[in-house]
Write an enzyme that holds these catalytic residues in place. Structure first.
Site, PDB file in Angstrom:
ATOM      1  N   ILE A 249      -5.523  10.593  10.694  1.00 39.46           N
ATOM      2  CA  ILE A 249      -4.508  11.104   9.971  1.00 39.46           C
ATOM      3  C   ILE A 249      -5.215  11.808   8.731  1.00 39.46           C
ATOM      4  O   ILE A 249      -5.215  10.996   8.179  1.00 39.46           O
ATOM      5  CB  ILE A 249      -3.485   9.960   9.536  1.00 39.46           C
ATOM      6  CG1 ILE A 249      -2.780  10.290  10.763  1.00 39.46           C
ATOM      7  CG2 ILE A 249      -2.635  11.078   8.171  1.00 39.46           C
ATOM      8  CD1 ILE A 249      -1.911   8.863  10.394  1.00 39.46           C
TER       9      ILE A 249
ATOM     10  N   VAL B 126      -3.047  -7.477  -1.984  1.00 39.68           N
ATOM     11  CA  VAL B 126      -2.508  -8.521  -1.140  1.00 39.68           C
ATOM     12  C   VAL B 126      -4.015  -9.185  -0.388  1.00 39.68           C
ATOM     13  O   VAL B 126      -3.266 -10.124  -0.127  1.00 39.68           O
ATOM     14  CB  VAL B 126      -2.545  -7.286   0.150  1.00 39.68           C
ATOM     15  CG1 VAL B 126      -1.813  -6.697   0.253  1.00 39.68           C
ATOM     16  CG2 VAL B 126      -3.950  -6.617   0.630  1.00 39.68           C
TER      17      VAL B 126
ATOM     18  N   GLY C 214       0.910  -1.247   0.087  1.00 43.48           N
ATOM     19  CA  GLY C 214      -0.405   0.006  -0.323  1.00 43.48           C
ATOM     20  C   GLY C 214       0.518   1.082  -0.736  1.00 43.48           C
ATOM     21  O   GLY C 214       0.518   2.351   0.550  1.00 43.48           O
ATOM     22  N   ALA C 215       1.787   1.641  -0.756  1.00 40.64           N
ATOM     23  CA  ALA C 215       3.062   2.394  -0.220  1.00 40.64           C
ATOM     24  C   ALA C 215       3.019   3.305  -1.621  1.00 40.64           C
ATOM     25  O   ALA C 215       3.590   4.379  -1.585  1.00 40.64           O
ATOM     26  CB  ALA C 215       4.537   1.608  -0.884  1.00 40.64           C
TER      27      ALA C 215
ATOM     28  N   ALA D 129     -12.708  -4.952  14.014  1.00 44.52           N
ATOM     29  CA  ALA D 129     -12.454  -6.147  14.431  1.00 44.52           C
ATOM     30  C   ALA D 129     -10.419  -6.243  13.320  1.00 44.52           C
ATOM     31  O   ALA D 129      -9.978  -7.521  13.802  1.00 44.52           O
ATOM     32  CB  ALA D 129     -13.193  -7.241  13.386  1.00 44.52           C
TER      33      ALA D 129
ATOM     34  N   TYR E  28     -13.883  -2.703  10.233  1.00 51.98           N
ATOM     35  CA  TYR E  28     -12.444  -2.451  10.217  1.00 51.98           C
ATOM     36  C   TYR E  28     -11.700  -2.420  12.093  1.00 51.98           C
ATOM     37  O   TYR E  28     -10.482  -3.033  12.033  1.00 51.98           O
ATOM     38  CB  TYR E  28     -12.456  -0.663  10.336  1.00 51.98           C
ATOM     39  CG  TYR E  28     -11.172  -0.181   9.913  1.00 51.98           C
ATOM     40  CD1 TYR E  28     -10.637   0.220   8.895  1.00 51.98           C
ATOM     41  CD2 TYR E  28     -10.748   0.947  11.176  1.00 51.98           C
ATOM     42  CE1 TYR E  28      -9.136   0.857   8.912  1.00 51.98           C
ATOM     43  CE2 TYR E  28      -9.429   1.234  11.248  1.00 51.98           C
ATOM     44  CZ  TYR E  28      -9.041   1.711   9.966  1.00 51.98           C
ATOM     45  OH  TYR E  28      -8.015   2.216  10.043  1.00 51.98           O
TER      46      TYR E  28
END
Length: 259
Positions: free
Chosen positions: A188, A63, A12-13, A157, A155
């Site tokens: 963020i 992923v 996820g970069a 969990a 989320y």
């Protein structure tokens, strides 16, 4: 905290926190594999790192797909012969709502990326670290893994699962001198969180400004975190300075949660 000549896979970069992690590791001397489901954005991020004097290359990686995990690790080993650092950052945000109104598909959507995806990538990345008898694995969890929040059950969990996997993996891999830790960001202002705030504003019948203020009010330092704050913690955990730290989950949330 020089990490020269090490190789890191960051999932996820392409943007947000993941991009900041990739940039920070590259600045510390790491060759970074910028892995993302968005191959074009990953390529742009890798090129930006290279243009800035760092070393990076892009890799398309979903992923959710076990074969994708195997392929990206095989590519790294073919190119560099080793893998020193894995940062599991890839994740998806919630579609907020009372849990009893959510579909099973929504639960599976979040868990498949945030929890199952982390498992699959780590499973593929671990054998070379065991063979090397060294490595750093760092998972990105969340403040909601330590402080319950309503209306985001899948989320929460998934991020609680991340901490559970962190502790279990740390126990199993300690004998190989591979450390496993987690970082728990707070709020963020990334694309992911902006989308969550938009949905929560509708759910709570608030303006988006009021919803953001609701988050500010929960933060002891009174300010949001930046992607660079998370990246700095990741870089520390990847360094030799953290060689005796494993199985821990570190808050980087401005005092939103202290435990």
């Amino acid at each position: 905290m020089s990490l020269s000549d090490q190789v890191a896979l960051v999932t996820g970069a392409a943007r947000g926190i993941g991009r900041a992690i990739a940039e920070t590791l590259a600045a510390d001397g790491v060759e970074v594999v910028v892995a993302d489901i968005d191959a074009d954005e990953a390529e742009l991020t890798a090129k930006a790192i290279t243009a800035g004097g760092g070393r990076a290359f892009a890799a398309a990686h979903d992923v959710r797909d076990e074969q994708s995990s195997a392929d990206v690790v095989a590519r790294i080993l073919e190119r560099r012969g080793r893998l020193d650092i894995l940062v599991n950052n890839a994740g998806v945000g919630p579609r907020p709502g009372p849990f009893h109104t959510l579909t099973a598909d929504e639960y599976d959507r979040v868990m498949s990326i945030n929890a199952r995806g982390l498992f699959l990538t780590t499973k593929a990345a671990t054998p070379p670290m065991i063979e090397q008898r060294s490595g750093r694995i760092i998972h990105i969890s969340s403040v909601v893994a330590k402080r319950a929040s309503p209306n985001i059950l899948p989320y929460a969990a998934s991020k609680w699962a991340v901490i559970g996997m962190t502790q279990t993996m740390a126990r199993e891999l300690a004998q190989y001198d591979v450390t496993v830790n987690a970082v728990c960001p707070g709020v963020i202002r990334t694309q992911l969180h902006e989308g969550v705030v938009e949905k929560m504003s509708t759910l709570y019948d608030k303006t988006e400004d009021d919803t953001w203020q609701m988050f500010y009010d929960r933060i002891a330092l009174g300010r949001l975190q930046e992607p660079a704050d998370i990246a700095d913690m990741v870089a520390f955990l990847a360094s030799a300075k953290a060689r005796n730290i494993t199985g821990s989950a570190f808050n980087v949330n401005g005092g939103m949660e202290f435990n």
